[in-house]
Design an enzyme around this catalytic site. Structure first.
Site, PDB file in Angstrom:
ATOM      1  CB  SER A  91      17.792  35.470  61.170  1.00 18.45           C
ATOM      2  OG  SER A  91      17.111  34.250  61.768  1.00 18.45           O
ATOM      3  CG  ASN A  95       9.637  39.015  52.691  1.00 18.31           C
ATOM      4  OD1 ASN A  95       9.560  37.629  52.816  1.00 18.31           O
ATOM      5  ND2 ASN A  95       8.883  39.846  52.303  1.00 18.31           N
ATOM      6  NE  ARG A 115       3.031  -0.619  77.698  1.00 19.64           N
ATOM      7  CZ  ARG A 115       1.983  -1.153  77.055  1.00 19.64           C
ATOM      8  NH1 ARG A 115       0.754  -1.439  77.970  1.00 19.64           N
ATOM      9  NH2 ARG A 115       2.183  -1.696  75.727  1.00 19.64           N
ATOM     10  CD  GLU A 158      12.111  35.476  73.026  1.00 22.85           C
ATOM     11  OE1 GLU A 158      12.984  36.159  73.753  1.00 22.85           O
ATOM     12  OE2 GLU A 158      10.906  35.270  73.581  1.00 22.85           O
ATOM     13  N   GLY A 191       6.839  43.508  68.682  1.00 22.11           N
ATOM     14  CA  GLY A 191       7.068  43.385  67.059  1.00 22.11           C
ATOM     15  C   GLY A 191       8.213  43.630  66.626  1.00 22.11           C
ATOM     16  CD1 TRP A 235       7.174  35.347  61.733  1.00 27.03           C
ATOM     17  CD2 TRP A 235       5.605  33.619  62.116  1.00 27.03           C
ATOM     18  NE1 TRP A 235       6.901  34.714  60.603  1.00 27.03           N
ATOM     19  CE2 TRP A 235       6.089  33.586  60.689  1.00 27.03           C
ATOM     20  CE3 TRP A 235       4.682  32.753  62.387  1.00 27.03           C
ATOM     21  CZ2 TRP A 235       5.531  32.506  59.755  1.00 27.03           C
ATOM     22  CZ3 TRP A 235       4.181  31.721  61.682  1.00 27.03           C
ATOM     23  CH2 TRP A 235       4.702  31.604  60.507  1.00 27.03           C
TER      24      TRP A 235
END
Length: 382
Positions: free
Chosen positions: A133, A130, A269, A364, A125, A157
């Site tokens: 980054s 808020n 295909r 990440e 975590g 998240w």
């Protein structure tokens, strides 16, 4: 990079992982995706296979492997299901690796065998609602109280935020914007004041659980601090160097899965009396896909070499993660186009690769953050 170019031991790991994925994951992929079911039973099976402690030494019940093996394992799982690949990456690179990299001997012996064996699933975590980054503005706070810390706040998240048994949590113990003002704690599920919050309803990676971690006067013993107070943010940045490699490998696996499905479909295909692979519009797409995959894998393998050697891999791992995640989106988009109308249905695998790939450009560290990291590293070289 095809299997026949790999060393013998790595070939064996790739083949055994592929067999596991096809036997235990492939039959359930769409069922889990549709219902957003996190298959804990498969995570335990991955632990029994030695795939939840890939980078952990055997003395802590890990597999004692390096980053080249790690890339190959994640890639093979992600070729079948990005969700399980993501859970595998988060468990290994973030929670488990953080405890291994910065825990003391007592902490390693206490938690690593549980995590490496799959008896416990890990969460990590850092992110908040808020502060994605901008992690140095985190609002989750830990206050020292005697021999304990009292933790209050929410993390968002978080992979395995609801079902994870052991979480590494970064909380603020100092001033805002102070890179030495955050500390890493291990928090076990069942600790009073620690609970799961909202589970996210996601576009892709739907079988990998993403949820909030909520802390309300959660009392954590000082013995659960990883390293020293104030080192949490610095530790996290180092953990993310390896984490970038794992998300790059996840993106590469999704790209390979979409590419292999496209090659097969294009040869089967027929239109205008011949396979669509014989038309330049399709063959050029396949050529671009193959070239991008090869380039992404070479970048990832270089980052893995640097990481295994204990050298600085910040620039190359950021490049690898950035490039692999972006080409994963491009390749899965082209795969849907090659399949045409069928590619837009859930009866064929490429629509799921398409949905899953996008997370790799966000999780990440976004692609934009990777560019910042790369640019900063380039400045240091001037």
């Amino acid at each position: 990079m095809s299997t026949h170019h790999l060393p013998h031991d790595l070939k064996f790991i790739v083949e055994s992982t592929r067999q596991f994925a096809h036997s235990h994951i492939l039959p359930h992929v769409m069922e889990w995706d549709e219902s957003q079911h996190f298959p804990m039973e498969v995570m335990h099976q991955l632990g029994e296979q030695g795939l939840l402690g890939i980078l952990i030494p055997e003395e802590y019940d890990g597999s004692g492997l390096g980053y080249q093996e790690y890339i190959s394992i994640i890639c093979e799982i992600a070729k079948v299901c990005g969700s399980i690949g993501l859970s595998l990456a988060a468990h290994n690179s973030l929670c488990t690796n953080h405890i291994y990299s910065f825990g003391n001997e007592e902490q390693k012996k206490k938690w690593l065998p549980q995590l490496a064996s799959g008896k416990a699933i890990g969460a990590w975590g850092l992110t908040e609602a808020n502060t994605g980054s901008d992690a140095m503005r985190m609002q989750c706070v830990a206050v020292k109280d005697g021999d304990d810390y009292v933790l209050n706040g929410t993390k968002n998240w978080i992979t395995h935020g609801k079902s994870g048994h052991i979480a590494v949590v970064i909380a603020r113990t100092g001033e805002l914007l102070d890179s030495h003002g955050m500390t890493a704690f291990v928090v076990e599920r069942g600790t009073p004041g620690f609970k799961a919050g909202k589970k996210e309803n996601k576009l892709g990676m739907r079988a990998s659980e993403t949820a909030e971690l909520v802390f309300e006067d959660c009392r954590i013993p000082a013995a659960n601090v990883l390293g020293k107070e104030g080192e949490g943010f610095i530790q996290s940045m180092k953990i993310l160097d390896g984490g970038r490699i794992s998300i790059g490998a996840l993106a590469l696996g999704i790209a390979k899965g979409a590419y292999e499905a496209s090659v097969k479909y294009a040869s089967e295909r027929h239109q205008f009396g011949k396979p669509i692979s014989s038309f330049q519009a399709i063959s050029f797409k396949l050529a671009d896909m193959a070239t991008k995959i090869e380039a992404a894998e070479l970048l990832l393998r270089e980052a893995a070499d640097l990481k295994n050697a204990g050298k600085n891999c910040t620039k190359v791992s950021a490049m690898a993660k950035y490039y692999a995640s972006e080409i994963s989106v491009q390749i899965s988009t082209d795969a849907v186009q090659i399949f045409g109308g069928y590619g837009y249905t859930k009866d064929f695998p490429v629509e799921k690769f398409y949905r899953d790939s996008k997370l790799c450009t966000i999780g990440e560290g976004t692609s934009e953050i990777q560019k910042i990291v790369i640019a900063r590293e380039l400045e240091k070289e001037l």
